[in-house]
Design an enzyme around this catalytic site. Structure first.
Site: not given
Length: 468
Positions: A71-72, A226
């Protein structure tokens, strides 16, 4: 029976599993390493994916594929689809000052929680875009589209080369800081606040939607983050809390309603099934165990034996495991510390025990934060690479204060992506039900005083001025 493929493009590696779409039975798999660091050229992920696919026997015979990714991560693309600069990953903390500024500019943490369910910290994409605008204005100006790691790989798989065809899903989008899980829409005003303008953004797909097709004709699923894929992979339902010990430590629950925690401890994400995934993340998890094992000069099996040979509570030795700074609590510049060191506990076994207990105490705090937000904790699922440690499995119920269920070890993120691919293939109202496999329930009596000692040691960090 048709086959489906699931991809886990994590911080450390890329894994591909090929499974039977109906039963979920594993047919074959492959993996490849990723470069180390907190910023990585996204083309390295694509190269690793190609290698992992080859090692998994290819995907020419699969009917659908889906990608789950860390992520991110901030992936910036030019108008021709070229990578503008290396992606800043979730564990890159250089944007911590930007997070503080953005919180203030919108009117405080509660305003962010209400807007997007997330209070900005250095991990979140929106803070990285502010950092980019302030520190690399030329790169910011060259950025025609912003996407996430799973978005980039899904786009590359389809091979269109057109940045207007980028797609994402509501789960991964909910970690950017400019998408509202509650409304299902982007917040372009927050993106403009960070970057100074609104670049192109991926189209947000529904859980069972398709992003397109491979050259072979196989469907490409929406993909997801994820943690969202891990929830699918273990078959988490409302009432379940998943404790995942990987590069990061995450504790998340499947919920029917969105959450908005103004304290910033709980990130109000969406999941990959149409529900919500309130989540607490720590930066320090399995790598703390690896680091302490290196420090005392043993392998992981010996480390686990040493940890279990020491008494519960490690005779008062407490490790605060902020080796990479910390996200929860938000202490990006913090370092780790040992407290209560005495001659009697200055042994490798005590240090190993303190490391295991310190990591689990941080995750127990995370679970408390979820419960405080109204999440049920009827069942605790312990997963991730760290859960393969005998010491972690046996100590977990002593720290978490309740029994834990340890599913059979597996690649749950890749498995969740494969399950999502099967869902896209069937077009049903819910993902196919795959048998989780054998599970082990571990029980134990909570260790008296352990979490209180940890809280006291942790409090020494929380009492410091911000940035110290």
């Amino acid at each position: 029976m048709p086959l489906v493929a699931g991809v886990d493009s994590s911080t450390q590696s890329c894994k591909v599993v090929v499974r039977d779409a109906e039963s979920g039975a594993l047919v074959r798999s492959g993996s490849a390493r990723h470069p180390e660091g907190t910023e990585v050229d996204p083309t390295a992920w694509w190269e690793a994916l190609e290698v992992a696919i080859e090692r998994a026997g290819g995907v020419d015979d699969v009917a659908a594929v889906s990608v789950a990714g860390q992520q991110h991560g901030m992936v910036c693309l030019s108008d021709t689809g070229e990578v503008v600069r290396p992606a800043l990953l979730w564990n890159d903390t250089r944007s911590a000052p930007a997070a503080t500024a953005l919180i203030d500019e919108l009117g405080g943490a509660a305003a962010w929680a209400d807007a997007v369910g997330v209070v900005p910290v250095a991990s979140v994409t929106v803070t990285k875009l502010r950092w980019l605008a302030e520190h690399e204005p030329d790169s910011a100006a060259a950025t025609a589209a912003v996407c996430l790691p799973h978005d980039y790989l899904t786009w590359k798989l389809r091979g269109t080369g057109d940045i207007t065809t980028l797609t994402t899903d509501r789960g991964d989008a909910s970690g950017t800081g400019y998408f509202s899980p509650a409304t299902g829409r982007y917040r372009p005003d927050l993106l403009e606040l960070a970057l100074g303008r609104v670049p192109g953004l991926p189209t947000v797909l529904g859980p069972s939607d398709t992003a397109g097709r491979l050259a072979s004709g196989a469907l490409v699923g929406a993909g997801t983050g994820d943690n969202m894929a891990a929830a699918l992979g273990v078959g988490a339902e409302p009432g379940d809390v998943v404790v995942s010990i990987g590069t990061s430590g995450t504790v998340f629950a499947v919920a029917d309603k969105p959450s908005a925690d103004a304290s910033g401890l709980v990130a109000g994400f969406a999941d990959a099934s149409g529900r919500y995934l309130p989540l607490v993340c720590t930066l320090n998890a399995a790598r703390v165990l690896d680091a302490v094992a290196r420090m005392i000069g043993v392998d992981q099996d010996t480390f686990a034996e040493l940890a279990l040979s020491a008494p519960p509570g490690a005779d008062g030795l407490v490790l605060v495991p902020y080796l990479e700074g910390e996200r929860t609590p938000n202490l990006p510049t913090a370092t780790g510390a040992l407290h209560g060191l005495r001659l009697a506990n200055a042994t490798p076994a005590h240090q190993a025990r303190a490391a295991v207990e310190g990591v689990l105490c941080g995750l127990a705090d995370a679970m408390d934060a979820l419960v405080a937000q109204g999440c049920r904790a009827d069942r605790i699922l312990l997963v991730g690479g760290g859960a393969r440690s005998a010491a972690v499995r046996q100590v977990a119920p002593l720290v978490l204060g309740r029994p834990v269920v340890v599913p059979e070890p597996g690649e749950y993120v890749a498995d969740g992506a494969a399950r999502q691919a099967a869902w896209a293939l069937t077009g049903t109202d819910s993902p196919p039900r795959w048998r989780l496999g054998a599970v082990d329930e571990v029980t134990g009596k909570p260790t008296p005083g352990l979490r209180e000692r940890y809280a006291q040691a942790r409090g020494k960090f929380l009492d410091r001025p911000a940035g110290s």
